[in-house]
Design a protein around this motif. Sequence first.
Motif, PDB file in Angstrom:
ATOM      1  N   PRO A   8       0.812  -1.228   0.000  1.00 15.58           N
ATOM      2  CA  PRO A   8       0.000   0.000   0.000  1.00 15.58           C
ATOM      3  C   PRO A   8       0.846   1.280   0.000  1.00 15.58           C
ATOM      4  O   PRO A   8       0.523   2.230  -0.719  1.00 15.58           O
ATOM      5  CB  PRO A   8      -0.832  -0.128   1.274  1.00 15.58           C
ATOM      6  N   ARG A  11       2.356   1.599  -3.452  1.00 17.39           N
ATOM      7  CA  ARG A  11       1.274   1.965  -4.383  1.00 17.39           C
ATOM      8  C   ARG A  11       1.019   3.465  -4.311  1.00 17.39           C
ATOM      9  O   ARG A  11       0.930   4.147  -5.331  1.00 17.39           O
ATOM     10  CB  ARG A  11       0.018   1.178  -4.031  1.00 17.39           C
ATOM     11  N   ASP A  12       0.897   3.995  -3.099  1.00 20.91           N
ATOM     12  CA  ASP A  12       0.639   5.425  -2.924  1.00 20.91           C
ATOM     13  C   ASP A  12       1.781   6.272  -3.489  1.00 20.91           C
ATOM     14  O   ASP A  12       1.542   7.289  -4.154  1.00 20.91           O
ATOM     15  CB  ASP A  12       0.419   5.759  -1.451  1.00 20.91           C
ATOM     16  N   ALA A  38      -1.770   0.040 -13.054  1.00 22.38           N
ATOM     17  CA  ALA A  38      -3.129  -0.493 -13.192  1.00 22.38           C
ATOM     18  C   ALA A  38      -3.116  -1.983 -13.526  1.00 22.38           C
ATOM     19  O   ALA A  38      -3.982  -2.735 -13.076  1.00 22.38           O
ATOM     20  CB  ALA A  38      -3.893   0.286 -14.262  1.00 22.38           C
ATOM     21  N   LEU A  41      -2.583  -3.667 -10.279  1.00 21.58           N
ATOM     22  CA  LEU A  41      -3.684  -3.464  -9.330  1.00 21.58           C
ATOM     23  C   LEU A  41      -4.990  -3.290 -10.113  1.00 21.58           C
ATOM     24  O   LEU A  41      -5.588  -2.212 -10.128  1.00 21.58           O
ATOM     25  CB  LEU A  41      -3.406  -2.216  -8.471  1.00 21.58           C
ATOM     26  N   ASP A  44      -8.148  -1.507  -8.543  1.00 22.70           N
ATOM     27  CA  ASP A  44      -7.945  -0.245  -7.830  1.00 22.70           C
ATOM     28  C   ASP A  44      -8.589   0.897  -8.616  1.00 22.70           C
ATOM     29  O   ASP A  44      -8.084   1.311  -9.655  1.00 22.70           O
ATOM     30  CB  ASP A  44      -6.448   0.004  -7.642  1.00 22.70           C
ATOM     31  N   GLU A  46      -8.935   4.141  -7.980  1.00 19.11           N
ATOM     32  CA  GLU A  46      -8.181   5.390  -8.074  1.00 19.11           C
ATOM     33  C   GLU A  46      -7.065   5.287  -9.116  1.00 19.11           C
ATOM     34  O   GLU A  46      -6.861   6.209  -9.917  1.00 19.11           O
ATOM     35  CB  GLU A  46      -7.592   5.765  -6.713  1.00 19.11           C
ATOM     36  N   VAL A  47      -6.361   4.169  -9.114  1.00 22.72           N
ATOM     37  CA  VAL A  47      -5.305   3.963 -10.109  1.00 22.72           C
ATOM     38  C   VAL A  47      -5.920   3.929 -11.511  1.00 22.72           C
ATOM     39  O   VAL A  47      -5.398   4.548 -12.443  1.00 22.72           O
ATOM     40  CB  VAL A  47      -4.502   2.679  -9.806  1.00 22.72           C
ATOM     41  N   GLY A  74     -15.527   0.158  -9.570  1.00 23.00           N
ATOM     42  CA  GLY A  74     -14.921  -0.135  -8.277  1.00 23.00           C
ATOM     43  C   GLY A  74     -15.381   0.808  -7.186  1.00 23.00           C
ATOM     44  O   GLY A  74     -16.225   1.679  -7.394  1.00 23.00           O
ATOM     45  N   GLY A  76     -13.995   3.321  -3.808  1.00 23.68           N
ATOM     46  CA  GLY A  76     -12.834   4.018  -3.302  1.00 23.68           C
ATOM     47  C   GLY A  76     -12.561   5.366  -3.933  1.00 23.68           C
ATOM     48  O   GLY A  76     -11.646   6.064  -3.508  1.00 23.68           O
TER      49      GLY A  76
END
Length: 171
Positions: A8, A11-12, A38, A41, A44, A46-47, A74, A76
Amino acid sequence: MNDTVPSPADRDRLLSEAVALRAGGGKEEARRRLAALAALLPGDAEVAYQAAWAHDVLGLEAEAVPYYETALAGAGLTDDDRRGALLGLGSTYRTLGRYEDAVTLLERAAAEFPEDGALRTFLAMALYNTGRHHDSARLLLNLLATTSEDPSVRRYRAAIEHYAQDLDAIG
Protein backbone atom coordinates in the motif's frame (compact mmCIF):
# COMPACT_ATOMS: atom_id res chain seq x y z
CA MET A 1 8.32 -1.19 -12.33
CA ASN A 2 8.51 -4.93 -11.76
CA ASP A 3 5.66 -7.46 -11.82
CA THR A 4 5.30 -7.60 -8.05
CA VAL A 5 2.13 -6.20 -6.50
CA PRO A 6 3.23 -3.11 -4.59
CA SER A 7 2.60 -2.66 -0.89
CA PRO A 8 0.00 0.00 0.00
CA ALA A 9 2.77 2.49 0.79
CA ASP A 10 4.58 1.74 -2.50
CA ARG A 11 1.27 1.96 -4.38
CA ASP A 12 0.64 5.43 -2.92
CA ARG A 13 4.16 6.57 -3.74
CA LEU A 14 4.05 5.22 -7.31
CA LEU A 15 0.64 6.77 -7.89
CA SER A 16 1.75 10.15 -6.52
CA GLU A 17 4.89 10.12 -8.63
CA ALA A 18 2.95 9.35 -11.80
CA VAL A 19 0.33 12.03 -11.12
CA ALA A 20 3.10 14.57 -10.43
CA LEU A 21 4.77 13.58 -13.71
CA ARG A 22 1.53 14.17 -15.61
CA ALA A 23 1.01 17.53 -13.91
CA GLY A 24 4.60 18.50 -14.65
CA GLY A 25 4.37 17.81 -18.36
CA GLY A 26 5.66 14.24 -18.44
CA LYS A 27 2.39 12.98 -19.83
CA GLU A 28 3.67 10.00 -21.80
CA GLU A 29 5.86 8.73 -18.96
CA ALA A 30 2.96 9.20 -16.55
CA ARG A 31 0.69 7.23 -18.89
CA ARG A 32 3.21 4.42 -19.12
CA ARG A 33 3.66 4.23 -15.35
CA LEU A 34 -0.06 4.40 -14.61
CA ALA A 35 -0.84 1.69 -17.16
CA ALA A 36 1.78 -0.55 -15.54
CA LEU A 37 0.44 0.18 -12.05
CA ALA A 38 -3.13 -0.49 -13.19
CA ALA A 39 -2.01 -3.84 -14.60
CA LEU A 40 -0.59 -4.75 -11.18
CA LEU A 41 -3.68 -3.46 -9.33
CA PRO A 42 -6.59 -4.23 -11.69
CA GLY A 43 -9.33 -3.53 -9.13
CA ASP A 44 -7.94 -0.24 -7.83
CA ALA A 45 -10.46 2.44 -8.81
CA GLU A 46 -8.18 5.39 -8.07
CA VAL A 47 -5.31 3.96 -10.11
CA ALA A 48 -7.71 3.16 -12.96
CA TYR A 49 -9.10 6.71 -12.89
CA GLN A 50 -5.65 8.26 -13.01
CA ALA A 51 -4.67 5.88 -15.84
CA ALA A 52 -7.81 6.88 -17.76
CA TRP A 53 -7.00 10.54 -17.30
CA ALA A 54 -3.41 10.00 -18.43
CA HIS A 55 -4.62 8.37 -21.65
CA ASP A 56 -7.31 10.97 -22.23
CA VAL A 57 -4.95 13.97 -22.00
CA LEU A 58 -2.84 12.39 -24.73
CA GLY A 59 -5.82 11.97 -27.05
CA LEU A 60 -5.91 8.21 -26.49
CA GLU A 61 -9.65 8.16 -25.84
CA ALA A 62 -10.32 4.58 -26.91
CA GLU A 63 -7.56 3.35 -24.61
CA ALA A 64 -8.95 5.46 -21.75
CA VAL A 65 -12.42 3.86 -21.82
CA PRO A 66 -11.62 0.56 -20.05
CA TYR A 67 -9.78 2.45 -17.31
CA TYR A 68 -12.72 4.79 -16.77
CA GLU A 69 -15.11 1.84 -16.72
CA THR A 70 -12.94 0.02 -14.18
CA ALA A 71 -12.71 3.12 -12.00
CA LEU A 72 -16.48 3.58 -11.98
CA ALA A 73 -17.16 -0.10 -11.33
CA GLY A 74 -14.92 -0.14 -8.28
CA ALA A 75 -15.10 1.48 -4.88
CA GLY A 76 -12.83 4.02 -3.30
CA LEU A 77 -13.14 7.10 -5.52
CA THR A 78 -13.76 10.38 -3.77
CA ASP A 79 -16.88 12.23 -4.89
CA ASP A 80 -14.70 14.63 -6.90
CA ASP A 81 -12.87 11.77 -8.61
CA ARG A 82 -16.15 9.93 -9.29
CA ARG A 83 -17.59 13.08 -10.82
CA GLY A 84 -14.41 13.48 -12.89
CA ALA A 85 -14.54 9.87 -14.04
CA LEU A 86 -18.19 10.20 -15.05
CA LEU A 87 -17.48 13.39 -16.97
CA GLY A 88 -14.35 11.90 -18.54
CA LEU A 89 -16.07 8.71 -19.65
CA GLY A 90 -19.17 10.50 -20.91
CA SER A 91 -17.09 12.99 -22.86
CA THR A 92 -14.89 10.19 -24.21
CA TYR A 93 -17.91 8.16 -25.34
CA ARG A 94 -19.12 11.28 -27.17
CA THR A 95 -15.72 11.89 -28.76
CA LEU A 96 -15.69 8.30 -29.99
CA GLY A 97 -19.16 8.67 -31.55
CA ARG A 98 -20.82 6.54 -28.87
CA TYR A 99 -23.52 9.18 -28.44
CA GLU A 100 -26.24 7.01 -26.86
CA ASP A 101 -23.74 5.64 -24.34
CA ALA A 102 -22.71 9.22 -23.57
CA VAL A 103 -26.32 10.33 -23.03
CA THR A 104 -27.13 7.37 -20.80
CA LEU A 105 -24.03 7.85 -18.66
CA LEU A 106 -24.25 11.63 -18.46
CA GLU A 107 -27.96 11.57 -17.58
CA ARG A 108 -27.12 9.28 -14.67
CA ALA A 109 -24.17 11.47 -13.71
CA ALA A 110 -26.23 14.68 -13.82
CA ALA A 111 -28.85 13.04 -11.60
CA GLU A 112 -26.14 11.94 -9.16
CA PHE A 113 -24.46 15.38 -9.15
CA PRO A 114 -27.26 17.82 -10.04
CA GLU A 115 -25.21 20.87 -9.02
CA ASP A 116 -22.48 20.11 -11.57
CA GLY A 117 -22.94 22.38 -14.57
CA ALA A 118 -20.11 20.72 -16.51
CA LEU A 119 -21.93 17.38 -16.48
CA ARG A 120 -25.09 19.05 -17.76
CA THR A 121 -23.11 20.88 -20.45
CA PHE A 122 -21.53 17.67 -21.75
CA LEU A 123 -24.95 15.99 -21.57
CA ALA A 124 -26.35 18.79 -23.73
CA MET A 125 -23.63 18.17 -26.32
CA ALA A 126 -24.38 14.45 -26.36
CA LEU A 127 -28.12 15.12 -26.64
CA TYR A 128 -27.39 17.34 -29.62
CA ASN A 129 -25.36 14.54 -31.23
CA THR A 130 -28.30 12.15 -30.87
CA GLY A 131 -30.62 14.60 -32.62
CA ARG A 132 -32.36 15.68 -29.43
CA HIS A 133 -31.83 19.35 -30.23
CA HIS A 134 -34.74 20.67 -28.17
CA ASP A 135 -33.59 18.77 -25.08
CA SER A 136 -30.07 20.04 -25.63
CA ALA A 137 -31.13 23.67 -25.99
CA ARG A 138 -33.51 23.40 -23.02
CA LEU A 139 -30.74 22.07 -20.81
CA LEU A 140 -28.28 24.76 -21.89
CA LEU A 141 -30.81 27.57 -21.53
CA ASN A 142 -31.74 26.43 -18.03
CA LEU A 143 -28.07 26.16 -17.13
CA LEU A 144 -27.43 29.63 -18.48
CA ALA A 145 -30.41 31.07 -16.63
CA THR A 146 -29.41 29.56 -13.31
CA THR A 147 -25.65 30.09 -13.40
CA SER A 148 -24.99 33.25 -15.36
CA GLU A 149 -23.56 36.26 -13.55
CA ASP A 150 -24.35 38.47 -16.55
CA PRO A 151 -26.81 41.11 -15.29
CA SER A 152 -28.76 41.12 -18.54
CA VAL A 153 -29.23 37.35 -18.41
CA ARG A 154 -30.17 37.50 -14.74
CA ARG A 155 -32.78 40.17 -15.51
CA TYR A 156 -34.49 37.81 -17.97
CA ARG A 157 -33.98 34.60 -16.02
CA ALA A 158 -37.69 33.85 -15.57
CA ALA A 159 -38.40 34.41 -19.27
CA ILE A 160 -35.44 32.27 -20.34
CA GLU A 161 -36.54 29.44 -18.06
CA HIS A 162 -40.13 29.74 -19.30
CA TYR A 163 -39.20 29.64 -22.98
CA ALA A 164 -36.67 26.87 -22.42
CA GLN A 165 -39.57 24.54 -21.61
CA ASP A 166 -40.98 24.87 -25.14
CA LEU A 167 -38.87 26.73 -27.65
CA ASP A 168 -41.57 26.40 -30.30
CA ALA A 169 -44.29 28.06 -28.22
CA ILE A 170 -45.46 31.50 -29.20
CA GLY A 171 -46.23 33.99 -26.45
